[in-house]
Write a protein that holds these residues in place. Sequence first.
Motif, mmCIF file in Angstrom:
data_model
loop_
_atom_site.group_PDB
_atom_site.id
_atom_site.type_symbol
_atom_site.label_atom_id
_atom_site.label_comp_id
_atom_site.label_asym_id
_atom_site.label_seq_id
_atom_site.Cartn_x
_atom_site.Cartn_y
_atom_site.Cartn_z
ATOM 1 N N GLU A 426 0.868 -1.117 -0.004
ATOM 2 C CA GLU A 426 -0.318 -0.031 -0.069
ATOM 3 C C GLU A 426 0.464 0.961 0.033
ATOM 4 N N CYS A 427 1.840 0.972 0.079
ATOM 5 C CA CYS A 427 2.887 2.065 0.211
ATOM 6 C C CYS A 427 3.610 3.006 -1.568
ATOM 7 N N LYS A 428 2.414 4.006 -0.992
ATOM 8 C CA LYS A 428 2.895 4.429 -2.499
ATOM 9 C C LYS A 428 4.165 5.633 -2.044
ATOM 10 N N ILE A 429 5.610 5.381 -1.654
ATOM 11 C CA ILE A 429 6.129 6.925 -1.586
ATOM 12 C C ILE A 429 6.794 6.524 -2.821
ATOM 13 N N GLN A 430 6.642 8.715 -3.283
ATOM 14 C CA GLN A 430 7.497 9.041 -4.329
ATOM 15 C C GLN A 430 9.034 9.748 -3.964
ATOM 16 N N LYS A 431 8.640 10.473 -3.198
ATOM 17 C CA LYS A 431 9.762 11.388 -2.861
ATOM 18 C C LYS A 431 10.313 10.711 -1.464
ATOM 19 N N LEU A 432 12.325 10.656 -0.799
ATOM 20 C CA LEU A 432 12.219 9.694 0.591
ATOM 21 C C LEU A 432 13.251 10.219 0.247
ATOM 22 N N ARG A 433 13.428 11.293 1.843
ATOM 23 C CA ARG A 433 14.644 11.952 1.680
ATOM 24 C C ARG A 433 15.123 11.806 3.537
ATOM 25 N N LEU A 434 16.337 10.857 3.837
ATOM 26 C CA LEU A 434 17.277 10.656 4.639
ATOM 27 C C LEU A 434 18.846 10.497 4.651
ATOM 28 N N ASN A 435 18.685 12.476 4.416
ATOM 29 C CA ASN A 435 19.875 12.322 4.411
ATOM 30 C C ASN A 435 20.581 13.131 5.736
ATOM 31 N N ASN A 436 21.968 12.514 6.173
ATOM 32 C CA ASN A 436 21.602 12.631 7.525
ATOM 33 C C ASN A 436 20.887 12.208 8.532
ATOM 34 N N VAL A 437 20.863 10.705 8.833
ATOM 35 C CA VAL A 437 20.163 10.440 9.294
ATOM 36 C C VAL A 437 21.243 9.358 10.465
ATOM 37 N N GLY A 438 22.510 9.201 10.074
ATOM 38 C CA GLY A 438 23.363 7.833 11.036
ATOM 39 C C GLY A 438 23.174 6.319 9.633
ATOM 40 N N LEU A 439 22.905 6.763 8.814
ATOM 41 C CA LEU A 439 22.858 5.083 8.550
ATOM 42 C C LEU A 439 24.283 4.908 7.392
ATOM 43 N N THR A 440 24.727 3.473 7.913
ATOM 44 C CA THR A 440 25.455 3.085 7.384
ATOM 45 C C THR A 440 25.646 1.641 6.705
#
Length: 517
Positions: A426-440
Amino acid sequence: MSYNPSYCWILALALGPFFTQRVRDPQRVPKTITQLYSYYIYNILKNHSREIENPRDVLLRVGQMAFRGVSEKKIVFTDGDLIKFNLQPSQFLSGFLMELLERQDSARSVVYTFPHLTIQEFVAAVAQFLNPHPGDILIFLTEAHNTTDGRFEIFLRFVVGLSSPMTAQGLEEFLGPFPHQTTCRVIDWVKEEVKHQSGNMRSEAGKRSLLNTLHYLFESQNRGLAQATLGSVETLSFSQLPLTPIDCAVLSHVIGLCDTIKHLDLWDCHIQCEGIQRLGPGLHKCQELRLGLNNLGDSGVKLVSVALRNPECKIQKLWLSEVVLTDSGAEDLVSALSTKPSLMELDLSYNKLGDSGVKLVSSALRNPECEIQELGLYNVSLTDSGAEDLASALSTNPSLTGLNLGYNQLGDSGVKLVSAALRNPECKIQKLRLNNVGLTDSGAEDLISALSTNTSLMVLNLSHNSLTDRSVPALRHLILILPSLECIELYGNRFSETGKKELRSLQEPRPGLTVIV
């Protein structure tokens, strides 16, 4: 005003008779500054007009002197000035002018000044309006409006305000009828000025000129004039122009009269709680409302929430970034959101919501009637603990297409929770911003795997994280299998030059794709 002794005195003299009446007429409560000063002058004339044969003639001469003073930035007058305008000190004149004792070396002399500059400006405006040569008013208006140092700003508002029959009515008892021809010429001048300035909102000077013309509309209290001049205007933008509470009241008045205004941009206008309170009655009529970078606080956002609850609310896009909102204030906002299903875009970035505040927002997203398509939660002090509630809401909200979670302390564990929600069909995400979140690299595996099943993804921002060349193969695979992807931002990570080159090379077979690394 109450903190200024001069204003206290003006208010007391203008409104005193109204408050001492047993039966008060609500219609006589002043709505504008011009009406307030009309009552002030009316009470002076009522108390002192018997002392002279022709109060109109004397007031015109006082007004001519006042206008000369405004023109020359002069607030202190001498006996020579009085003689020049054929005036003599009298009890009647003392209602307008104060006598001051001035020392010059060993000599002492009397000088005169109006109790406040605004009184001088109002009397000057009355004199110009009652000028026996109506054609002169256009000359005065044009020349005064073209003066850029602001000396005629309040004077012009008074002149336009005097075109209102309600404002002039009391004064006509002592000064005779206000010329209809002058009234018409003033209204026509305002009409041309508003039309000219309404498309001039790009520069600070243009915005200030437009704001001044809106003050003219407010002082005129002429509904037909406002609708005729702003009937085709859809956008009012005063971004980065400091607005006072009075300015906000004027904007609210104008918006209330004109149904065409859809976009109101007040970003970084130094608006605080009092200002938003003055704006309140008109906010619900706008479709797009940009209030970011104002010190509204929780109490100010609460007033915005009142607008959202209005049954006639038209707000579809609401920007409340950096307005000093906390989790306490978010409760009122979320409660209002549950009654406003038509809101499509909400930006709460740069506020100290924390996990508890985001939890409240997540509860609104769970509402079956919530139709928010874009949600901004950039830098809201969200951690992996609060991400669980948000992820749960994402999995049940099919309308959300844009989500900004940048600059939050999510870490791999928080991103993993978000990734689980992204797997939901059901998720229809088109724009996702995960900048500077401590992701490795470890957290990126879950995220990339989840996004691989999302055929609607168009924009992905993973910049300023800790990704290395280890994630390059998975990112390449993601880019290749998602035909809808238009832009992916990966700069600020730890890729080698070889890894960066490998990622950029994917743009060649995809002309519409942008890889920023």
